[in-house]
Design an enzyme around this catalytic site. Structure first.
Site, PDB file in Angstrom:
ATOM      1  N   HIS A   1     -50.284  -1.922 -20.186  1.00  0.00           N
ATOM      2  CA  HIS A   1     -51.243  -2.155 -19.097  1.00  0.00           C
ATOM      3  C   HIS A   1     -50.893  -1.346 -17.838  1.00  0.00           C
ATOM      4  O   HIS A   1     -51.759  -0.733 -17.222  1.00  0.00           O
ATOM      5  CB  HIS A   1     -51.306  -3.654 -18.791  1.00  0.00           C
ATOM      6  CG  HIS A   1     -52.576  -4.080 -18.131  1.00  0.00           C
ATOM      7  ND1 HIS A   1     -53.130  -5.313 -18.339  1.00  0.00           N
ATOM      8  CD2 HIS A   1     -53.413  -3.454 -17.263  1.00  0.00           C
ATOM      9  CE1 HIS A   1     -54.246  -5.415 -17.628  1.00  0.00           C
ATOM     10  NE2 HIS A   1     -54.430  -4.295 -16.969  1.00  0.00           N
TER      11      HIS A   1
ATOM     12  N   TYR B   1     -55.596 -11.162 -18.460  1.00  0.00           N
ATOM     13  CA  TYR B   1     -56.896 -11.659 -17.981  1.00  0.00           C
ATOM     14  C   TYR B   1     -57.069 -13.149 -18.289  1.00  0.00           C
ATOM     15  O   TYR B   1     -57.954 -13.797 -17.718  1.00  0.00           O
ATOM     16  CB  TYR B   1     -58.076 -10.886 -18.595  1.00  0.00           C
ATOM     17  CG  TYR B   1     -58.110  -9.392 -18.295  1.00  0.00           C
ATOM     18  CD1 TYR B   1     -57.353  -8.831 -17.268  1.00  0.00           C
ATOM     19  CD2 TYR B   1     -58.917  -8.536 -19.044  1.00  0.00           C
ATOM     20  CE1 TYR B   1     -57.379  -7.473 -17.008  1.00  0.00           C
ATOM     21  CE2 TYR B   1     -58.952  -7.173 -18.782  1.00  0.00           C
ATOM     22  CZ  TYR B   1     -58.173  -6.640 -17.773  1.00  0.00           C
ATOM     23  OH  TYR B   1     -58.211  -5.293 -17.513  1.00  0.00           O
TER      24      TYR B   1
ATOM     25  N   LYS C   1     -54.155  -5.346 -24.003  1.00  0.00           N
ATOM     26  CA  LYS C   1     -53.090  -4.672 -23.248  1.00  0.00           C
ATOM     27  C   LYS C   1     -51.875  -5.572 -23.091  1.00  0.00           C
ATOM     28  O   LYS C   1     -52.019  -6.792 -22.916  1.00  0.00           O
ATOM     29  CB  LYS C   1     -53.590  -4.278 -21.844  1.00  0.00           C
ATOM     30  CG  LYS C   1     -54.971  -3.653 -21.833  1.00  0.00           C
ATOM     31  CD  LYS C   1     -55.386  -3.158 -20.460  1.00  0.00           C
ATOM     32  CE  LYS C   1     -56.863  -2.811 -20.430  1.00  0.00           C
ATOM     33  NZ  LYS C   1     -57.744  -3.959 -20.190  1.00  0.00           N
TER      34      LYS C   1
ATOM     35  N   ASP D   1     -63.041  -4.430 -24.052  1.00  0.00           N
ATOM     36  CA  ASP D   1     -61.759  -4.172 -23.387  1.00  0.00           C
ATOM     37  C   ASP D   1     -61.169  -5.481 -22.863  1.00  0.00           C
ATOM     38  O   ASP D   1     -61.690  -6.067 -21.916  1.00  0.00           O
ATOM     39  CB  ASP D   1     -61.958  -3.201 -22.216  1.00  0.00           C
ATOM     40  CG  ASP D   1     -60.633  -2.871 -21.556  1.00  0.00           C
ATOM     41  OD1 ASP D   1     -59.883  -2.065 -22.146  1.00  0.00           O
ATOM     42  OD2 ASP D   1     -60.325  -3.434 -20.494  1.00  0.00           O
TER      43      ASP D   1
HETATM   44  N1  LIG Z   1     -56.189  -0.963 -17.115  1.00  0.00           N
HETATM   45  C1  LIG Z   1     -56.296  -1.498 -15.927  1.00  0.00           C
HETATM   46  O1  LIG Z   1     -55.331  -1.569 -15.153  1.00  0.00           O
HETATM   47  C2  LIG Z   1     -57.643  -2.002 -15.471  1.00  0.00           C
HETATM   48  C3  LIG Z   1     -57.865  -2.231 -14.100  1.00  0.00           C
HETATM   49  C4  LIG Z   1     -59.134  -2.654 -13.708  1.00  0.00           C
HETATM   50  C5  LIG Z   1     -60.116  -2.855 -14.657  1.00  0.00           C
HETATM   51  N2  LIG Z   1     -59.861  -2.667 -15.999  1.00  0.00           N
HETATM   52  C6  LIG Z   1     -60.905  -2.906 -17.018  1.00  0.00           C
HETATM   53  O2  LIG Z   1     -62.091  -2.205 -16.660  1.00  0.00           O
HETATM   54  C7  LIG Z   1     -63.176  -3.125 -16.585  1.00  0.00           C
HETATM   55  C8  LIG Z   1     -64.196  -2.681 -15.568  1.00  0.00           C
HETATM   56  O3  LIG Z   1     -63.639  -2.537 -14.285  1.00  0.00           O
HETATM   57  P1  LIG Z   1     -63.903  -3.577 -13.094  1.00  0.00           P
HETATM   58  O4  LIG Z   1     -64.223  -4.882 -13.682  1.00  0.00           O
HETATM   59  O5  LIG Z   1     -62.742  -3.453 -12.196  1.00  0.00           O
HETATM   60  O6  LIG Z   1     -65.120  -2.943 -12.285  1.00  0.00           O
HETATM   61  P2  LIG Z   1     -66.589  -2.370 -12.597  1.00  0.00           P
HETATM   62  O7  LIG Z   1     -66.938  -2.518 -14.020  1.00  0.00           O
HETATM   63  O8  LIG Z   1     -66.665  -1.023 -11.959  1.00  0.00           O
HETATM   64  O9  LIG Z   1     -67.487  -3.313 -11.701  1.00  0.00           O
HETATM   65  C9  LIG Z   1     -67.727  -4.652 -12.006  1.00  0.00           C
HETATM   66  C10 LIG Z   1     -68.539  -5.232 -10.863  1.00  0.00           C
HETATM   67  O10 LIG Z   1     -69.771  -4.534 -10.735  1.00  0.00           O
HETATM   68  C11 LIG Z   1     -70.875  -5.396 -10.881  1.00  0.00           C
HETATM   69  N3  LIG Z   1     -71.845  -4.689 -11.740  1.00  0.00           N
HETATM   70  C12 LIG Z   1     -71.756  -4.429 -13.063  1.00  0.00           C
HETATM   71  N4  LIG Z   1     -72.808  -3.727 -13.495  1.00  0.00           N
HETATM   72  C13 LIG Z   1     -73.604  -3.530 -12.423  1.00  0.00           C
HETATM   73  C14 LIG Z   1     -74.832  -2.856 -12.220  1.00  0.00           C
HETATM   74  N5  LIG Z   1     -75.452  -2.248 -13.230  1.00  0.00           N
HETATM   75  N6  LIG Z   1     -75.369  -2.861 -10.969  1.00  0.00           N
HETATM   76  C15 LIG Z   1     -74.741  -3.470  -9.944  1.00  0.00           C
HETATM   77  N7  LIG Z   1     -73.557  -4.116 -10.065  1.00  0.00           N
HETATM   78  C16 LIG Z   1     -73.001  -4.137 -11.288  1.00  0.00           C
HETATM   79  C17 LIG Z   1     -70.348  -6.655 -11.505  1.00  0.00           C
HETATM   80  O11 LIG Z   1     -70.995  -7.779 -10.960  1.00  0.00           O
HETATM   81  P3  LIG Z   1     -71.849  -8.808 -11.863  1.00  0.00           P
HETATM   82  O12 LIG Z   1     -70.865  -9.537 -12.719  1.00  0.00           O
HETATM   83  O13 LIG Z   1     -72.494  -9.642 -10.837  1.00  0.00           O
HETATM   84  O14 LIG Z   1     -72.810  -7.954 -12.650  1.00  0.00           O
HETATM   85  C18 LIG Z   1     -68.886  -6.670 -11.060  1.00  0.00           C
HETATM   86  O15 LIG Z   1     -68.753  -7.301  -9.806  1.00  0.00           O
HETATM   87  C19 LIG Z   1     -62.485  -4.459 -16.269  1.00  0.00           C
HETATM   88  O16 LIG Z   1     -63.322  -5.559 -16.480  1.00  0.00           O
HETATM   89  C20 LIG Z   1     -61.291  -4.366 -17.173  1.00  0.00           C
HETATM   90  O17 LIG Z   1     -61.675  -4.659 -18.527  1.00  0.00           O
HETATM   91  C21 LIG Z   1     -58.643  -2.218 -16.389  1.00  0.00           C
END
Ligand SMILES: NC(=O)c1ccc[n+]([C@@H]2O[C@H](COP(=O)([O-])OP(=O)(O)OC[C@H]3O[C@@H](n4cnc5c(N)ncnc54)[C@H](OP(=O)(O)O)[C@@H]3O)[C@@H](O)[C@H]2O)c1
Length: 272
Positions: A105, A47, A72, A42
């Site tokens: 997005h 980004y 996106k 994704d």
């Molecule tokens: N469409 C949109 O508007 C939108 C908005 C937000 C996000 N997104 C997409 O969704 C993806 C994921 O969402 P997100 O990045 O916001 O949050 P997330 O995946 O819920 O959380 C990422 C965070 O959790 C930690 N983490 C990951 N796996 C873990 C585990 N097994 N145990 C403990 N901590 C863990 C990571 O730290 P470490 O790096 O230290 O592991 C990072 O700080 C984004 O990267 C992006 O591609 C899209």
């Protein structure tokens, strides 16, 4: 890999989120994820790391045809000429001839949705993307987007994790034959420290983070967790060898609360 079928698209149920995975970490994590079995990446123009994502794709040695790549179009680039420019920029950054899925997005009320959807359909018809989708669309906007589109819309990518009840928009999205992709699926790390999820995980020899992801997959969503750590790539991938009971699912649904949203853009563009 479990797949989600929606409006003609086949979407791997687990993908790698890439927000903030910049520079060497970005290319290395994408490469490692693909080597470990991830088949869904994704990305997003905003980004600022599509170049690294593309490098990781190539370094993995996994065939392009086996990988589902999403990118996106930013909220600020939704007029037809800007959208077309943004898509061409994304493909140049990724060094790909097309992506599997192109998403709007965030919706932008300043630009008529009909124009944006028309431009998205054009990108599909001209072969820049195999499928089109939306992100951060509300119940009403999902319906409007579908009405305006000559091409099937395959997913609505929304914030979804145990702290947020998304049942209304999920029901609407499903009613229209679309998949739901859950972003921030471990609530940006918060779910990994949750006592309820930890105690449920203990009975399955799984972590709280894995329980959060499994919960969403059992709810029918595709999940796209992000990590910058190779060991967590394996942890987040290992969610297809256990099943939460109906009682555990109900217990997790009870964690939702009105203040559960993490990504609150308050109507202004927020680039994540
Ligand atoms: N469409 C949109 O508007 C939108 C908005 C937000 C996000 N997104 C997409 O969704 C993806 C994921 O969402 P997100 O990045 O916001 O949050 P997330 O995946 O819920 O959380 C990422 C965070 O959790 C930690 N983490 C990951 N796996 C873990 C585990 N097994 N145990 C403990 N901590 C863990 C990571 O730290 P470490 O790096 O230290 O592991 C990072 O700080 C984004 O990267 C992006 O591609 C899209």
């Amino acid at each position: 890999m479990q797949m989600i079928e929606a409006n003609g698209a086949s979407i791997p149920a687990l993908g790698l989120g890439t927000w903030q995975l910049n520079d060497r970490v970005g290319s290395r994590i994408v490469e490692q994820a693909l080597r470990l079995g991830y088949r869904h990446i994704d990305a997003a123009l905003i980004y600022g790391n599509e170049k690294e994502v593309g490098e990781g794709l190539r370094a993995s040695g996994v065939k392009r045809e086996e990988i589902f790549v999403t990118t996106k179009v930013p909220h600020s680039e939704l007029t037809p000429p800007a959208l077309e420019r943004a898509v061409k920029q994304s493909l140049a950054n990724l060094r790909l001839s097309d992506v599997n899925l192109l998403l709007i997005h965030w919706p932008n009320a300043q630009i008529p949705l009909a124009e944006t959807i028309g431009a998205m359909c054009k990108m599909k018809k001209e072969g820049y993307t195999r499928h089109i989708g939306i992100s951060n669309f509300t119940v009403a906007l999902v319906e409007e987007a579908v009405k305006l589109s000559s091409e099937p819309i395959v997913t609505n990518q929304i914030e979804w994790h145990p702290y947020l009840d998304q049942s209304a928009v999920v029901a609407q999205t499903r009613r229209l034959g679309m998949a739901v992709t859950a972003y921030s699926p471990i609530a940006r790390g918060r779910a990994a420290g949750d006592a309820t999820l930890k105690s449920i995980g203990a009975t399955h020899q799984k972590s709280a983070g894995q329980v959060s992801l499994r919960f969403l997959v059992q709810e029918g969503a595709a999940v796209i967790p992000r990590t910058s750590k190779v060991e967590r790539l394996t942890e987040n991938l290992s969610i297809f060898d256990f099943e939460l009971s109906a009682a555990e699912m109900a217990q997790i649904r009870k964690l939702a609360r009105p203040s559960g949203r993490i990504v609150d853009w308050g109507g202004a563009p927020k680039w994540d």
